[in-house]
Design a protein around this motif. Structure first.
Motif, PDB file in Angstrom:
ATOM      1  N   SER A  31       0.807  -1.232   0.184  1.00 41.05           N
ATOM      2  CA  SER A  31      -0.053   0.038  -0.248  1.00 41.05           C
ATOM      3  C   SER A  31       0.818   1.185   0.138  1.00 41.05           C
ATOM      4  O   SER A  31       0.588   2.080  -0.706  1.00 41.05           O
ATOM      5  N   LEU A  32       1.697   1.392   0.749  1.00 41.64           N
ATOM      6  CA  LEU A  32       2.740   2.204   0.733  1.00 41.64           C
ATOM      7  C   LEU A  32       3.572   2.631  -0.547  1.00 41.64           C
ATOM      8  O   LEU A  32       3.605   3.823  -0.849  1.00 41.64           O
ATOM      9  N   PHE A  33       3.925   1.566  -1.089  1.00 43.78           N
ATOM     10  CA  PHE A  33       4.433   1.683  -2.313  1.00 43.78           C
ATOM     11  C   PHE A  33       3.869   2.302  -3.522  1.00 43.78           C
ATOM     12  O   PHE A  33       4.121   3.201  -4.221  1.00 43.78           O
ATOM     13  N   VAL A  34       2.471   1.533  -3.285  1.00 44.42           N
ATOM     14  CA  VAL A  34       1.514   2.411  -4.222  1.00 44.42           C
ATOM     15  C   VAL A  34       1.162   3.857  -4.130  1.00 44.42           C
ATOM     16  O   VAL A  34       1.068   4.647  -5.021  1.00 44.42           O
ATOM     17  N   LEU A  35       1.235   4.291  -3.017  1.00 48.25           N
ATOM     18  CA  LEU A  35       0.846   5.729  -2.474  1.00 48.25           C
ATOM     19  C   LEU A  35       2.177   6.460  -3.168  1.00 48.25           C
ATOM     20  O   LEU A  35       2.046   7.584  -3.506  1.00 48.25           O
ATOM     21  N   VAL A  36       3.151   5.817  -2.712  1.00 46.99           N
ATOM     22  CA  VAL A  36       4.478   6.724  -2.910  1.00 46.99           C
ATOM     23  C   VAL A  36       4.574   6.736  -4.529  1.00 46.99           C
ATOM     24  O   VAL A  36       4.862   7.985  -5.205  1.00 46.99           O
ATOM     25  N   GLY A  37       4.281   5.800  -5.204  1.00 41.76           N
ATOM     26  CA  GLY A  37       4.305   5.697  -6.655  1.00 41.76           C
ATOM     27  C   GLY A  37       3.269   6.520  -7.330  1.00 41.76           C
ATOM     28  O   GLY A  37       3.721   7.410  -8.140  1.00 41.76           O
ATOM     29  N   ARG A  38       2.239   6.716  -6.731  1.00 45.24           N
ATOM     30  CA  ARG A  38       1.116   7.813  -7.438  1.00 45.24           C
ATOM     31  C   ARG A  38       1.518   9.045  -6.893  1.00 45.24           C
ATOM     32  O   ARG A  38       1.491  10.140  -7.823  1.00 45.24           O
ATOM     33  N   PHE A  39       2.340   9.637  -5.861  1.00 44.71           N
ATOM     34  CA  PHE A  39       2.727  10.611  -5.792  1.00 44.71           C
ATOM     35  C   PHE A  39       3.516  11.047  -6.544  1.00 44.71           C
ATOM     36  O   PHE A  39       3.839  12.294  -7.107  1.00 44.71           O
ATOM     37  N   LYS A  40       4.526   9.995  -6.914  1.00 43.47           N
ATOM     38  CA  LYS A  40       5.718  10.513  -8.101  1.00 43.47           C
ATOM     39  C   LYS A  40       5.182  10.926  -9.334  1.00 43.47           C
ATOM     40  O   LYS A  40       5.546  11.578 -10.121  1.00 43.47           O
ATOM     41  N   GLU A  41       4.198  10.072  -9.798  1.00 46.09           N
ATOM     42  CA  GLU A  41       3.403  10.376 -10.929  1.00 46.09           C
ATOM     43  C   GLU A  41       2.796  11.642 -11.020  1.00 46.09           C
ATOM     44  O   GLU A  41       2.785  12.426 -12.219  1.00 46.09           O
ATOM     45  N   LEU A  42       2.119  12.141 -10.030  1.00 42.81           N
ATOM     46  CA  LEU A  42       1.617  13.477 -10.011  1.00 42.81           C
ATOM     47  C   LEU A  42       2.600  14.547 -10.008  1.00 42.81           C
ATOM     48  O   LEU A  42       2.162  15.876 -10.519  1.00 42.81           O
ATOM     49  N   VAL A  43       3.614  14.520  -9.276  1.00 45.15           N
ATOM     50  CA  VAL A  43       4.772  15.567  -9.311  1.00 45.15           C
ATOM     51  C   VAL A  43       5.542  15.522 -10.582  1.00 45.15           C
ATOM     52  O   VAL A  43       6.171  16.457 -10.795  1.00 45.15           O
ATOM     53  N   GLN A  44       5.347  14.619 -11.513  1.00 50.13           N
ATOM     54  CA  GLN A  44       6.115  14.812 -12.757  1.00 50.13           C
ATOM     55  C   GLN A  44       5.776  15.666 -13.698  1.00 50.13           C
ATOM     56  O   GLN A  44       4.500  15.786 -13.843  1.00 50.13           O
TER      57      GLN A  44
END
Length: 227
Positions: free
Chosen positions: A214-227
């Motif tokens: 779950s943490l991995f997915v959340l971090v991955g989504r955050f990275k997508e949003l800031v790119q």
């Protein structure tokens, strides 16, 4: 597509990944003893079926088999491959290894009995495909074994645009992760004759794995949003 041995099913609407897989598996006639699901961006080696059948015959006690995965990018360049897996593995050992990131068996590498799949409830109906392969293999192999066919090779494509490579369906993916634990706990309820100590160990590993995923997915989504 007009060949006599082929059957094409066209859905009236988009069912989504897991519902479509489930419909396909349930559509097989009783004459189909084993099956596989080939994702649209993966490639089977020419000897895939032959090698899979050889392992099925060699280990009749196994209710599920998995092939060797060669990971490729969108241009079909090899970027990795499976490590050395045991020839036979229990469902519980497999799930522990999966929680330790020592196993990652994806849809196109799975070979199983449609009849047995329907018996365990069909393809898991999670809101995304995340975690479904993991828990289905656990359910299919529980009480028997999971066999490995190293010479049956499938090229599994990994790239940013694939469903498994992005986190746009964030809520669906998080809910799917959360559903893994009750699904596996239900498998134990369906098999009352099991070692309670091993059960506690497996479910504890799964708890921690679910949190980490779950943490991995959340971090991955955050990275997508800031790119």
């Amino acid at each position: 597509l007009s060949a006599a041995h082929l059957r094409v099913i066209v859905n009236r609407k988009n069912l989504g990944t897991t519902a479509n897989y489930d419909k396909c598996v349930r559509s097989f006639t009783p004459a189909v003893r084993w099956c596989g699901i080939l994702d649209n961006d993966d490639i089977l080696a020419k000897t895939y079926v032959e090698e899979a059948v050889r392992i099925i015959k060699q280990f009749p006690q196994a209710k599920a088999v998995h092939a060797r995965q060669i990971f490729i990018d969108e241009k079909k360049h090899e970027i990795g491959k499976d490590g050395a897996y045991p020839t036979l593995e229990s469902a519980q050992d497999y799930l522990i290894r999966r929680c330790l990131n020592q196993r990652e068996i994806r849809t196109s590498a799975m070979i199983f009995q449609p009849k047995h799949c329907r018996r365990v409830g069909g393809y898991p109906q999670f809101p995304s495909g995340l975690g479904t392969d993991t828990v289905l293999l656990f359910a299919l192999a529980f009480g028997s074994a999971l066999a490995y066919a190293p010479k049956a090779q499938v090229s599994t494509r990994l790239y940013a645009g694939a469903e498994s490579g992005n986190t746009k369906n964030l809520i669906g993916r998080l809910v799917s992760i959360r559903m893994m634990f009750p699904y596996c706990r239900a498998v134990y309820r369906d098999h009352p004759e099991h070692d309670a100590r091993i059960r506690r160990k497996v479910l504890l590993y799964l708890r921690f794995y679910s949190l980490a995923l779950s943490l991995f997915v959340l971090v991955g989504r955050f990275k997508e949003l800031v790119q």
